[in-house]
Enzyme design. Structure first.
Site, PDB file in Angstrom:
ATOM      1  N   ARG A  71       0.881  -1.173   0.000  1.00 28.49           N
ATOM      2  CA  ARG A  71       0.000   0.000   0.000  1.00 28.49           C
ATOM      3  C   ARG A  71       0.914   1.216   0.000  1.00 28.49           C
ATOM      4  O   ARG A  71       1.739   1.390   0.906  1.00 28.49           O
ATOM      5  CB  ARG A  71      -0.915   0.040   1.217  1.00 28.49           C
ATOM      6  CG  ARG A  71      -1.699   1.370   1.248  1.00 28.49           C
ATOM      7  CD  ARG A  71      -2.893   1.358   2.164  1.00 28.49           C
ATOM      8  NE  ARG A  71      -2.564   1.377   3.563  1.00 28.49           N
ATOM      9  CZ  ARG A  71      -3.462   1.526   4.534  1.00 28.49           C
ATOM     10  NH1 ARG A  71      -4.748   1.650   4.224  1.00 28.49           N
ATOM     11  NH2 ARG A  71      -3.096   1.512   5.792  1.00 28.49           N
ATOM     12  N   ASP A  85       9.169  -1.070  -9.056  1.00 30.32           N
ATOM     13  CA  ASP A  85      10.548  -1.432  -9.445  1.00 30.32           C
ATOM     14  C   ASP A  85      11.173  -2.369  -8.409  1.00 30.32           C
ATOM     15  O   ASP A  85      12.042  -3.173  -8.732  1.00 30.32           O
ATOM     16  CB  ASP A  85      11.417  -0.175  -9.600  1.00 30.32           C
ATOM     17  CG  ASP A  85      11.055   0.642 -10.832  1.00 30.32           C
ATOM     18  OD1 ASP A  85      10.351   0.114 -11.712  1.00 30.32           O
ATOM     19  OD2 ASP A  85      11.465   1.811 -10.905  1.00 30.32           O
ATOM     20  N   ASP A 173     -11.454   4.326   7.863  1.00 28.73           N
ATOM     21  CA  ASP A 173     -11.690   5.625   7.230  1.00 28.73           C
ATOM     22  C   ASP A 173     -13.111   5.721   6.684  1.00 28.73           C
ATOM     23  O   ASP A 173     -13.733   6.786   6.758  1.00 28.73           O
ATOM     24  CB  ASP A 173     -10.663   5.857   6.114  1.00 28.73           C
ATOM     25  CG  ASP A 173      -9.325   6.314   6.678  1.00 28.73           C
ATOM     26  OD1 ASP A 173      -9.317   7.232   7.503  1.00 28.73           O
ATOM     27  OD2 ASP A 173      -8.303   5.722   6.311  1.00 28.73           O
TER      28      ASP A 173
HETATM   29  C1  3PY Z   1      -8.866   1.707   6.940  1.00 31.68           C
HETATM   30  O1  3PY Z   1      -9.502   0.926   7.660  1.00 31.68           O
HETATM   31  O2  3PY Z   1      -9.167   2.893   6.770  1.00 31.68           O
HETATM   32  C2  3PY Z   1      -7.683   1.220   6.261  1.00 31.68           C
HETATM   33  O3  3PY Z   1      -7.111   1.940   5.479  1.00 31.68           O
HETATM   34  C3  3PY Z   1      -7.209  -0.167   6.558  1.00 31.68           C
HETATM   35  O4  3PY Z   1      -5.865  -0.164   6.855  1.00 31.68           O
HETATM   36 MG    MG Z   2      -7.685   3.944   5.551  1.00 27.26          MG
END
Ligand code: 3PY
Ligand code: MG
Length: 253
Positions: A71, A85, A173
């Site tokens: 990520r 890369d 989030d």
């Molecule tokens: C979230 O739960 O917001 C994530 O990005 C998971 O890591």
């Molecule tokens: Mg998140």
């Protein structure tokens, strides 16, 4: 080029698992890669992981058949291209809000004419094979995280992005964006409704959906709903939970 096992599983309609690595500890990452998960995700957004840590972690994962994923910290071409890369076979990009952002993300992951990735796959070629540049566009997985209010509002347009393999749900989030309590494995009806909405939109667009989970029970529920990529746990919670349970089980004083 070494095939991407996740693409093969998804083409067969099968779900894939991952464990999440947040600690800059390549040997611990190697242990996670031996867990039997289909992929390990090196998290440069919230993990305590710098660029060179990430390369060492990708090396550790590639001692196994587990697919090396990352990520990225943000939708930024420099770090995305460096992770590729370094041998990442898939990128999860946080906080994608619009179709335009999704298209930019995809363009950073693909060589021309499909995108604007720069050529220089120093370690990727060692991992993948000498024909990497010719085949990388087809093998690398791109997942856009849907976890903001704008991302939800623009869900259908994001899912329609050419070259995007799918979406990945960040439940914390997402819950914050909906004014709900953040955290994985949510039972909150408003968050669950949004999760279902994302899954349905991606399915309608022919894209896969993944989600960050914190238990095999919840991950199984998500697979049963139709999710193609589920996180089952992460290194930090493993380190914190198991010793805490063992210490709590003792009558020391
Ligand atoms: C979230 O739960 O917001 C994530 O990005 C998971 O890591
Ligand atoms: Mg998140």
């Amino acid at each position: 080029m070494r095939p991407n096992k996740l693409k093969q599983l998804w083409a067969e309609g099968k779900a894939a698992t991952n464990v999440w690595a947040s600690l800059n500890a390549p040997v611990a990452t190697e242990a996670l890669a031996h867990s039997g998960a289909d992929a390990v995700v090196v998290d440069l957004q919230h993990g305590m992981i710098g660029e060179s840590d990430a390369i060492h972690m990708l090396q550790a994962i590639s001692t196994t058949d587990t697919v090396p994923f990352a990520r990225c910290p943000w939708n930024e071409p420099g770090i995305i291209m460096k992770l590729l890369d370094g041998g990442a076979y898939g990128i999860i990009c946080p906080m994608i809000n619009t179709a335009e952002e999704a298209a930019r993300f995809v363009s950073y992951c693909k060589y021309p004419p499909d995108g604007q990735r720069s050529s220089g796959p120093v370690r990727a070629t060692m991992y993948a094979g000498a024909d990497y540049v010719a085949n990388a566009n087809a093998e690398i997985v791109t997942l856009a995280m849907i976890e903001t209010k704008a991302g939800l509002d623009n869900l259908d347009a994001i899912c329609a992005t050419p070259g995007l393999d799918g979406v990945f749900i960040g439940p914390s989030d997402l819950a914050l964006a909906l004014g709900r309590k953040p955290g994985p494995d949510s039972e909150d009806p408003v968050t669950l409704e949004a999760i279902d909405r994302i899954l349905a939109a991606a399915k309608a667009a022919g894209k896969v959906t993944g989600i960050f989970c914190a238990s095999s029970e919840y991950a199984q529920r998500m697979i049963d709903k139709g999710m193609a990529f589920v996180t089952v746990t992460n290194d930090v919670s493993l380190l914190m939970k198991v010793p805490a349970q063992m210490i709590a089980a003792l009558k020391v004083r």
